[in-house]
Write a protein that holds these residues in place. Structure first.
Motif, PDB file in Angstrom:
ATOM      1  N   ARG A   1       0.827  -1.204   0.000  1.00  0.00           N
ATOM      2  CA  ARG A   1       0.000   0.000   0.000  1.00  0.00           C
ATOM      3  C   ARG A   1       0.860   1.252   0.000  1.00  0.00           C
ATOM      4  NH1 ARG A   1      -4.564  -2.441   3.884  1.00  0.00           N
ATOM      5  NH2 ARG A   1      -5.545  -3.724   2.273  1.00  0.00           N
ATOM      6  N   LEU A   2       0.219   2.382  -0.183  1.00  0.00           N
ATOM      7  CA  LEU A   2       0.911   3.651  -0.380  1.00  0.00           C
ATOM      8  C   LEU A   2       1.738   4.085   0.823  1.00  0.00           C
ATOM      9  CD1 LEU A   2       1.314   6.159  -2.219  1.00  0.00           C
ATOM     10  CD2 LEU A   2      -0.669   7.151  -1.078  1.00  0.00           C
ATOM     11  N   GLY A   3       2.990   4.362   0.534  1.00  0.00           N
ATOM     12  CA  GLY A   3       3.886   4.999   1.487  1.00  0.00           C
ATOM     13  C   GLY A   3       4.379   6.281   0.841  1.00  0.00           C
ATOM     14  N   ARG A   4       4.769   7.242   1.649  1.00  0.00           N
ATOM     15  CA  ARG A   4       5.275   8.486   1.066  1.00  0.00           C
ATOM     16  C   ARG A   4       6.418   9.030   1.910  1.00  0.00           C
ATOM     17  NH1 ARG A   4       0.908  13.239   2.085  1.00  0.00           N
ATOM     18  NH2 ARG A   4       0.909  13.098   4.331  1.00  0.00           N
ATOM     19  N   LEU A   5       7.268   9.761   1.218  1.00  0.00           N
ATOM     20  CA  LEU A   5       8.447  10.329   1.851  1.00  0.00           C
ATOM     21  C   LEU A   5       8.679  11.709   1.264  1.00  0.00           C
ATOM     22  CD1 LEU A   5      11.108  10.054   3.536  1.00  0.00           C
ATOM     23  CD2 LEU A   5      12.119   9.023   1.502  1.00  0.00           C
ATOM     24  N   ALA A   6       8.934  12.691   2.128  1.00  0.00           N
ATOM     25  CA  ALA A   6       9.223  14.046   1.675  1.00  0.00           C
ATOM     26  C   ALA A   6      10.714  14.299   1.796  1.00  0.00           C
ATOM     27  CB  ALA A   6       8.455  15.063   2.510  1.00  0.00           C
TER      28      ALA A   6
ATOM     29  N   LEU B   1      18.263   6.502   4.561  1.00  0.00           N
ATOM     30  CA  LEU B   1      18.519   7.932   4.642  1.00  0.00           C
ATOM     31  C   LEU B   1      18.644   8.432   6.082  1.00  0.00           C
ATOM     32  CD1 LEU B   1      16.110   9.258   1.860  1.00  0.00           C
ATOM     33  CD2 LEU B   1      18.600   9.013   1.747  1.00  0.00           C
ATOM     34  N   ALA B   2      18.235   7.621   7.050  1.00  0.00           N
ATOM     35  CA  ALA B   2      18.298   8.034   8.462  1.00  0.00           C
ATOM     36  C   ALA B   2      19.751   8.176   8.886  1.00  0.00           C
ATOM     37  CB  ALA B   2      17.580   7.010   9.334  1.00  0.00           C
ATOM     38  N   PRO B   3      20.009   9.123   9.771  1.00  0.00           N
ATOM     39  CA  PRO B   3      21.392   9.269  10.285  1.00  0.00           C
ATOM     40  C   PRO B   3      21.879   7.956  10.881  1.00  0.00           C
ATOM     41  CG  PRO B   3      20.020  11.094  11.003  1.00  0.00           C
ATOM     42  CD  PRO B   3      19.121  10.098  10.348  1.00  0.00           C
ATOM     43  N   GLY B   4      23.049   7.540  10.479  1.00  0.00           N
ATOM     44  CA  GLY B   4      23.616   6.271  10.955  1.00  0.00           C
ATOM     45  C   GLY B   4      23.003   5.065  10.297  1.00  0.00           C
ATOM     46  N   GLY B   5      22.170   5.260   9.201  1.00  0.00           N
ATOM     47  CA  GLY B   5      21.451   4.176   8.525  1.00  0.00           C
ATOM     48  C   GLY B   5      22.221   3.463   7.526  1.00  0.00           C
TER      49      GLY B   5
ATOM     50  N   ARG C   1       4.852   0.855   0.793  1.00  0.00           N
ATOM     51  CA  ARG C   1       5.321   1.076   2.169  1.00  0.00           C
ATOM     52  C   ARG C   1       6.657   0.374   2.395  1.00  0.00           C
ATOM     53  NH1 ARG C   1      -0.301   0.057   5.484  1.00  0.00           N
ATOM     54  NH2 ARG C   1      -1.354   1.964   4.780  1.00  0.00           N
ATOM     55  N   ARG C   2       6.813  -0.802   1.802  1.00  0.00           N
ATOM     56  CA  ARG C   2       8.053  -1.566   1.961  1.00  0.00           C
ATOM     57  C   ARG C   2       9.235  -0.785   1.397  1.00  0.00           C
ATOM     58  NH1 ARG C   2       9.345  -4.641  -2.007  1.00  0.00           N
ATOM     59  NH2 ARG C   2       7.193  -5.141  -2.510  1.00  0.00           N
ATOM     60  N   ARG C   3       9.095  -0.266   0.171  1.00  0.00           N
ATOM     61  CA  ARG C   3      10.203   0.461  -0.469  1.00  0.00           C
ATOM     62  C   ARG C   3      10.468   1.805   0.217  1.00  0.00           C
ATOM     63  NH1 ARG C   3      11.871  -1.440  -5.650  1.00  0.00           N
ATOM     64  NH2 ARG C   3      10.599  -3.196  -6.276  1.00  0.00           N
ATOM     65  N   ILE C   4       9.400   2.518   0.546  1.00  0.00           N
ATOM     66  CA  ILE C   4       9.568   3.810   1.216  1.00  0.00           C
ATOM     67  C   ILE C   4      10.211   3.602   2.586  1.00  0.00           C
ATOM     68  CG2 ILE C   4       8.341   5.770   2.239  1.00  0.00           C
ATOM     69  CD1 ILE C   4       8.565   5.948  -0.816  1.00  0.00           C
ATOM     70  N   GLY C   5       9.792   2.554   3.313  1.00  0.00           N
ATOM     71  CA  GLY C   5      10.392   2.254   4.616  1.00  0.00           C
ATOM     72  C   GLY C   5      11.877   1.934   4.494  1.00  0.00           C
TER      73      GLY C   5
ATOM     74  N   GLU D   1      14.432   4.364  -9.778  1.00  0.00           N
ATOM     75  CA  GLU D   1      15.053   3.110  -9.329  1.00  0.00           C
ATOM     76  C   GLU D   1      14.176   2.358  -8.338  1.00  0.00           C
ATOM     77  OE1 GLU D   1      19.056   3.627  -7.940  1.00  0.00           O
ATOM     78  OE2 GLU D   1      19.593   4.831  -9.692  1.00  0.00           O
ATOM     79  N   MET D   2      13.377   3.090  -7.566  1.00  0.00           N
ATOM     80  CA  MET D   2      12.537   2.494  -6.530  1.00  0.00           C
ATOM     81  C   MET D   2      11.102   2.247  -7.007  1.00  0.00           C
ATOM     82  SD  MET D   2      14.546   2.274  -3.830  1.00  0.00           S
ATOM     83  CE  MET D   2      13.504   2.166  -2.409  1.00  0.00           C
TER      84      MET D   2
END
Length: 192
Positions: free
Chosen positions: A127-132, A188-192, A178-182, A156-157
């Motif tokens: 299902r739909l995931g989103r990222l800004a 992209l998270a610091p230390g990720g 949601r899987r790809r956005i997660g 690519e995603m």
């Protein structure tokens, strides 16, 4: 609209970005009412979509009648064996087996109803995931480069992209599963 060929289209629908036109001068968005066929073979979904949910009852009945007539014509073409001159006709692009394997055509009035239909066949992780992604740069060249990078990442995603350009902030929205956005958020998270 064939989701098998472009999986990002599924998320364009779910994000409400389909059939939207943007004025190049002022950035105003407006709906474009163009009917289309939505095909998602992986989820056995085939739908005729009339983008206006407020279509009057007479218009709905006429559309349904025209679709039934078109279906009957296609079925007749698929069943045709010989022409009037005794020669085989090769007018159908689908074999009877292929036609039999097609999912039933559903008729949907309104993009919101298409979203409900699509969400109904997706697993929760699909299902739909989103990222800004955003920058506070006001420089057009930097914003363009930022957009280019976000667009490549989205491609690519298998994600869709929407831009929100404000005087003090430039936001690129990525819409995907949601899987790809997660996964992207974890990277992209610091230390990720």
């Amino acid at each position: 609209m064939n989701v098998a060929k472009d999986p990002g289209l599924r998320y364009t629908v779910l994000a409400g970005l389909l059939n939207v036109s943007i004025c190049p001068n002022c950035g105003q968005k407006g709906a474009v009412s163009i009917p289309f066929i939505y095909s998602d073979s992986a989820h056995n979904l085939l739908a005729y979509v009339h983008p206006r949910s407020d279509a009057p009852e007479e218009a709905r009945l006429l559309i349904l009648e025209n679709l039934r007539s078109a279906y009957d014509n296609v079925e007749a073409l698929l069943n045709a064996r010989d022409g009037a001159d005794g020669q085989s006709e090769h007018v159908a692009t689908l074999s009877p087996k292929q036609a039999q394997d097609l999912p039933p055509l559903q008729v949907v009035f309104g993009l919101d109803q298409l979203s409900v239909l699509v969400n109904g066949v997706l697993d929760p992780e699909e299902r739909l995931g989103r990222l800004a992604l955003s920058t506070q740069s006001r420089n057009d060249a930097e914003r363009g480069q930022f957009y280019s990078i976000a667009r490549k990442l989205a491609t690519e995603m298998n994600c869709s992209v929407e831009v929100e350009s404000l005087p003090d902030e430039y936001i690129v929205w990525l819409y995907g599963s949601r899987r790809r956005i997660g996964a992207l958020m974890r990277e992209l998270a610091p230390g990720g």
